[in-house]
Design an enzyme around this catalytic site. Structure first.
Site, PDB file in Angstrom:
ATOM      1  N   PRO A   2    -100.314 -65.876-142.439  1.00 60.84           N
ATOM      2  CA  PRO A   2     -99.731 -66.754-141.281  1.00 60.84           C
ATOM      3  C   PRO A   2    -100.689 -67.933-140.883  1.00 60.84           C
ATOM      4  O   PRO A   2    -101.821 -68.032-140.681  1.00 60.84           O
ATOM      5  CB  PRO A   2     -99.701 -65.795-140.128  1.00 60.84           C
ATOM      6  CG  PRO A   2     -99.888 -64.394-140.859  1.00 60.84           C
ATOM      7  CD  PRO A   2    -100.381 -64.402-141.862  1.00 60.84           C
ATOM      8  N   GLU A   3    -100.044 -69.018-141.309  1.00 60.02           N
ATOM      9  CA  GLU A   3    -100.754 -70.541-140.509  1.00 60.02           C
ATOM     10  C   GLU A   3    -100.340 -70.902-139.172  1.00 60.02           C
ATOM     11  O   GLU A   3     -99.590 -69.916-138.651  1.00 60.02           O
ATOM     12  CB  GLU A   3    -100.436 -71.416-141.799  1.00 60.02           C
ATOM     13  CG  GLU A   3    -100.872 -71.053-142.972  1.00 60.02           C
ATOM     14  CD  GLU A   3    -100.710 -71.902-144.315  1.00 60.02           C
ATOM     15  OE1 GLU A   3    -100.589 -73.128-143.994  1.00 60.02           O
ATOM     16  OE2 GLU A   3    -100.412 -71.480-145.553  1.00 60.02           O
ATOM     17  N   LYS A  58    -104.931 -71.294-135.788  1.00 55.75           N
ATOM     18  CA  LYS A  58    -104.476 -69.794-136.108  1.00 55.75           C
ATOM     19  C   LYS A  58    -104.584 -68.835-135.244  1.00 55.75           C
ATOM     20  O   LYS A  58    -104.442 -67.468-135.438  1.00 55.75           O
ATOM     21  CB  LYS A  58    -104.836 -69.514-137.555  1.00 55.75           C
ATOM     22  CG  LYS A  58    -104.590 -70.685-138.640  1.00 55.75           C
ATOM     23  CD  LYS A  58    -105.099 -70.222-139.977  1.00 55.75           C
ATOM     24  CE  LYS A  58    -105.013 -71.403-141.176  1.00 55.75           C
ATOM     25  NZ  LYS A  58    -105.668 -71.164-142.378  1.00 55.75           N
ATOM     26  N   HIS A  91     -99.742 -48.186-140.704  1.00 56.01           N
ATOM     27  CA  HIS A  91    -100.296 -49.621-140.688  1.00 56.01           C
ATOM     28  C   HIS A  91    -100.357 -50.098-139.371  1.00 56.01           C
ATOM     29  O   HIS A  91    -101.038 -50.961-139.135  1.00 56.01           O
ATOM     30  CB  HIS A  91     -99.837 -50.412-141.460  1.00 56.01           C
ATOM     31  CG  HIS A  91     -99.672 -50.177-143.010  1.00 56.01           C
ATOM     32  ND1 HIS A  91    -100.813 -49.795-143.785  1.00 56.01           N
ATOM     33  CD2 HIS A  91     -98.630 -49.871-143.929  1.00 56.01           C
ATOM     34  CE1 HIS A  91    -100.615 -49.547-145.010  1.00 56.01           C
ATOM     35  NE2 HIS A  91     -99.167 -49.588-144.996  1.00 56.01           N
ATOM     36  N   ARG A 257    -108.341 -71.357-154.659  1.00 57.45           N
ATOM     37  CA  ARG A 257    -107.146 -71.273-153.914  1.00 57.45           C
ATOM     38  C   ARG A 257    -105.846 -71.713-154.727  1.00 57.45           C
ATOM     39  O   ARG A 257    -106.160 -72.769-155.556  1.00 57.45           O
ATOM     40  CB  ARG A 257    -106.984 -72.009-152.750  1.00 57.45           C
ATOM     41  CG  ARG A 257    -108.227 -71.788-151.702  1.00 57.45           C
ATOM     42  CD  ARG A 257    -108.307 -70.385-151.221  1.00 57.45           C
ATOM     43  NE  ARG A 257    -106.902 -69.941-150.579  1.00 57.45           N
ATOM     44  CZ  ARG A 257    -106.734 -70.051-149.245  1.00 57.45           C
ATOM     45  NH1 ARG A 257    -107.669 -70.510-148.383  1.00 57.45           N
ATOM     46  NH2 ARG A 257    -105.535 -69.789-148.873  1.00 57.45           N
TER      47      ARG A 257
END
Length: 270
Positions: A2-3, A58, A91, A257
């Site tokens: 998530p950004e 973030k 989870h 990346r």
């Protein structure tokens, strides 16, 4: 991962569900999810009411009556709002039980996310948030130029440096470079003041578009069942064909990346 747009979507979604709710109990099933003492975290927040949710880059900041806690989702963290009768899944590692019978559960398949108790009055000035650079909306072109104009690092790497400008991750860095028609491997020092100002403007515009679309759905991201639509507008990230020249999109590693770009449309300088 998530950004900024995905985290903003989570913030907006959660505000609709949990503002004004009082914590009856906190259950921690995986202690490392909490930075610091997990018992202290749970005991301190129990009995307090959630008043607001802030966001910096973030990071989510949950603001309560007397205290606050920050949350970084890292790779695959998410929040589930459920009824108390919903079975716990393997989870879900931390559970906020509210007095009205609903629960807010933190789920993280890879267990990389972290929650941390912070001072509600000074969290912006304290670590870890104090080390973050400005978001694109607050970035000063002169200040950003001063940080990168002597750097040999690729512009893609500099975009991911949260101390320079916060909120941009791998997906949006790829999209920003494409929109600017710049090779992501171009050293930061090759950007003029004009191009740095453009970099900030493009970053802002792309993040705003993504927020309006609810973010990008990559792998397991969703905001309590709300999945983003910005992936339908991606130009290079995970794409095969360039939408401009119809050439092949290249994928290679840039300082570790995965980076997508068009060799025809994005030219390298330096």
């Amino acid at each position: 991962m998530p950004e900024l747009p995905e985290v903003e979507t989570v913030r907006q979604t959660l505000k609709n569900f949990i503002i004004g709710k009082t914590i009856k109990e906190i259950q921690v099933y995986y202690d490392p999810i909490v930075t610091g003492d997990s018992d202290h975290f749970a005991n301190t927040l129990t009995g307090q009411t959630i008043c607001d949710i802030d966001r910096i880059g973030k990071y989510l900041i949950f603001i309560l009556d007397r205290d606050a806690f920050i949350s970084h989702l890292r790779m695959e963290g998410k929040y589930n709002i459920v009824d108390a009768s919903t079975p716990l899944n393997k989870h879900e590692h931390l559970n906020f039980i509210f007095r009205d019978g609903s629960e807010l559960r933190y789920q993280d398949t890879r267990k990389f996310g972290r929650l941390e108790l912070v001072n509600k009055d000074t969290y912006r000035q304290d670590l870890p948030l104090a080390k973050l650079g400005p978001e694109p909306w607050d970035a000063d072109p002169e200040a950003i130029y001063a940080k990168i104009n002597k750097s040999n690092l690729p512009i893609k790497t500099l975009l991911l440096d949260q101390t320079i400008m916060t909120g941009i991750g791998n997906i949006y860095a790829n999209e920003i470079c494409f929109t600017m028609k710049i090779d992501p491997r171009t050293p930061g020092k090759r950007l003029s003041k004009k191009r740095v100002a453009e970099l900030i403007t493009v970053s802002r515009e792309i993040l705003e578009q993504a927020i309006a679309q609810g973010g990008t759905t990559i792998h397991s991201f969703d905001a309590n069942g709300i999945t983003g639509l910005f992936q339908l507008q991606l130009n290079v990230h995970t794409q095969k064909i360039c939408p401009v020249c119809q050439g092949t999109i290249t994928k290679e590693m840039v300082r570790g990346r995965g980076t997508y770009y068009c060799k025809t449309c994005q030219k390298k300088k330096g």
